[in-house]
Design a protein around this motif. Structure first.
Motif, short mmCIF file in Angstrom:
data_model
loop_
_atom_site.label_atom_id
_atom_site.label_comp_id
_atom_site.label_asym_id
_atom_site.label_seq_id
_atom_site.Cartn_x
_atom_site.Cartn_y
_atom_site.Cartn_z
N ILE A 1 41.71 37.31 40.01
CA ILE A 1 41.02 37.74 41.09
C ILE A 1 39.75 36.84 41.36
O ILE A 1 39.06 36.65 40.28
CB ILE A 1 40.55 39.37 41.07
N ALA A 2 39.59 36.38 42.59
CA ALA A 2 38.46 35.89 42.97
C ALA A 2 37.68 36.68 44.05
O ALA A 2 38.18 37.12 44.98
CB ALA A 2 38.33 34.56 43.39
N ILE A 3 36.17 37.07 43.75
CA ILE A 3 35.68 37.68 44.78
C ILE A 3 34.95 36.61 45.67
O ILE A 3 34.27 35.88 45.28
CB ILE A 3 34.44 38.58 44.01
N GLU A 4 35.04 36.96 46.67
CA GLU A 4 34.44 36.14 48.05
C GLU A 4 33.07 36.17 48.17
O GLU A 4 32.27 37.16 47.82
CB GLU A 4 35.35 36.28 49.39
N ASP A 5 32.48 34.98 48.65
CA ASP A 5 30.89 35.04 49.07
C ASP A 5 30.71 36.18 50.14
O ASP A 5 31.41 36.59 50.80
CB ASP A 5 30.56 33.82 49.64
N GLY A 6 29.51 36.96 49.66
CA GLY A 6 29.05 37.90 50.48
C GLY A 6 29.73 39.14 50.17
O GLY A 6 29.22 40.39 50.59
N ALA A 7 30.58 39.35 49.21
CA ALA A 7 31.19 40.68 48.60
C ALA A 7 30.47 41.28 47.50
O ALA A 7 30.95 42.22 46.97
CB ALA A 7 32.72 40.52 48.79
N GLY A 8 29.38 40.41 46.85
CA GLY A 8 28.73 41.10 45.76
C GLY A 8 29.47 40.35 44.41
O GLY A 8 30.10 39.51 44.59
N HIS A 9 29.18 40.97 43.20
CA HIS A 9 29.47 40.40 42.07
C HIS A 9 30.27 41.34 41.27
O HIS A 9 30.15 42.72 41.13
CB HIS A 9 28.44 39.96 41.08
N PRO A 10 31.61 40.79 40.75
CA PRO A 10 32.31 41.72 39.98
C PRO A 10 31.64 42.41 38.77
O PRO A 10 31.33 41.52 37.94
CB PRO A 10 33.46 41.15 39.58
N ASP A 11 31.66 43.70 38.59
CA ASP A 11 30.77 44.26 37.40
C ASP A 11 32.05 44.92 36.55
O ASP A 11 32.87 44.43 36.22
CB ASP A 11 29.86 45.43 38.11
#
Length: 288
Positions: A185-195
């Motif tokens: 999974i890659a979290i897109e820009d502007g969506a925060g950081h995966p915790d």
């Protein structure tokens, strides 16, 4: 239909983290206040213990008591007395690191990670603790390791590079060594950081978003299924709790919010609850 997300414990944590349901209650930590919390949603009863240093997580231990991940390594934690006893420090060579997040699997192994406390140097590593013996996972070091989660059959590890905004899917071999990581999974820009992350009873991965105002559920192939919106920006991790493990409890954080943001987010740092529409998996006790 929007999911109702309710504040159920007004704790105002600076950095609430590591929630888990164990022994009939929700356990979590406030890393920056160096405190362990226990909360019983059914009665509202709560108790807190001061830790000797920043504490990233606590996990139940087979036979009683708990194990905690502190800045300077693993400690035995006795809730009855409040005492912490050092067990092992995997990183004496990185004094600027602290332990950050952890989980157990069906074999009683502890998968835990470290991070640079200043959140910049690539010194964070993932470790496995088997029967009290700690080994480096062999995965590349990153600034912030997070959200280790393990499949129900203990054959797949999900490992998060928070600043890289990537969650890796890694095979687990029978000897506790790891296979080749695959970008899951890659979290897109502007969506925060995966915790923090956790797996539900259907094998789907729930990922909390620090700075992303919510939690996401991904299917086993890594496709986004749904997003739960929160009234606060920094959601750190969820845990499935209640008698049937069908209530999602989420820790959140005030860390990094300026005065204006705190005024706009008066519930920041509280523990929240919502109906996830699916049950979770029971937390396994660590075998140490």
């Amino acid at each position: 239909m929007a999911i109702m997300v309710d504040s159920v414990f007004p704790i105002g944590a600076i950095l609430g983290e590591g929630p888990l349901w164990s022994r009939g209650a929700l356990w979590f930590v406030d890393i920056k206040r160096q405190r362990v919390h226990r909360f019983d949603p059914a009665t509202g009863a709560a108790k807190a213990w001061d830790a000797p240093d920043q504490v990233g997580w606590v996990l139940p231990v087979r036979g009683g008591g708990m194990i905690a991940g502190l800045k300077n390594g693993l400690h035995r934690f006795d809730p009855a007395s409040g005492a912490f006893a050092p067990l092992a420090d995997p990183e004496p060579h990185y004094p600027g690191n602290r332990l950050n997040d952890a989980t157990t699997d069906r074999h009683g192994r502890i998968w835990f990670g470290s991070m640079d406390d200043d959140e910049s140097d690539l010194t964070g590593a993932l470790y496995c603790c088997v029967g009290g013996m700690i080994t480096h996972s062999g995965l590349p070091e990153v600034a912030i390791t997070n959200g280790p989660a393990v499949s129900a059959d203990a054959r797949v590890l999900y490992h998060t590079d928070t600043l890289g905004r990537v969650i890796w899917r890694v095979p687990i071999h029978d000897d506790s060594s790891l296979g080749t990581p695959e970008r899951h999974i890659a979290i897109e820009d502007g969506a925060g950081h995966p915790d923090g992350s956790v797996i539900d009873a259907e094998g789907c991965l729930w990922v909390s978003l620090f700075g992303g105002w919510g939690v996401r559920r991904y299917d086993p192939a890594g496709a986004l299924m749904r997003t739960i919106d929160f009234p606060v920006a920094n959601v750190t991790k969820i845990a499935f709790g209640g008698p049937d493990l069908d209530i999602a409890y989420a820790t959140t954080a005030r860390k990094g919010l300026d005065a204006a943001a705190l005024a706009a987010q008066p519930l920041a740092g509280n523990v929240f609850a919502f109906d996830p529409g699916v049950a979770g998996l029971a937390v396994h006790e660590a075998k140490i």
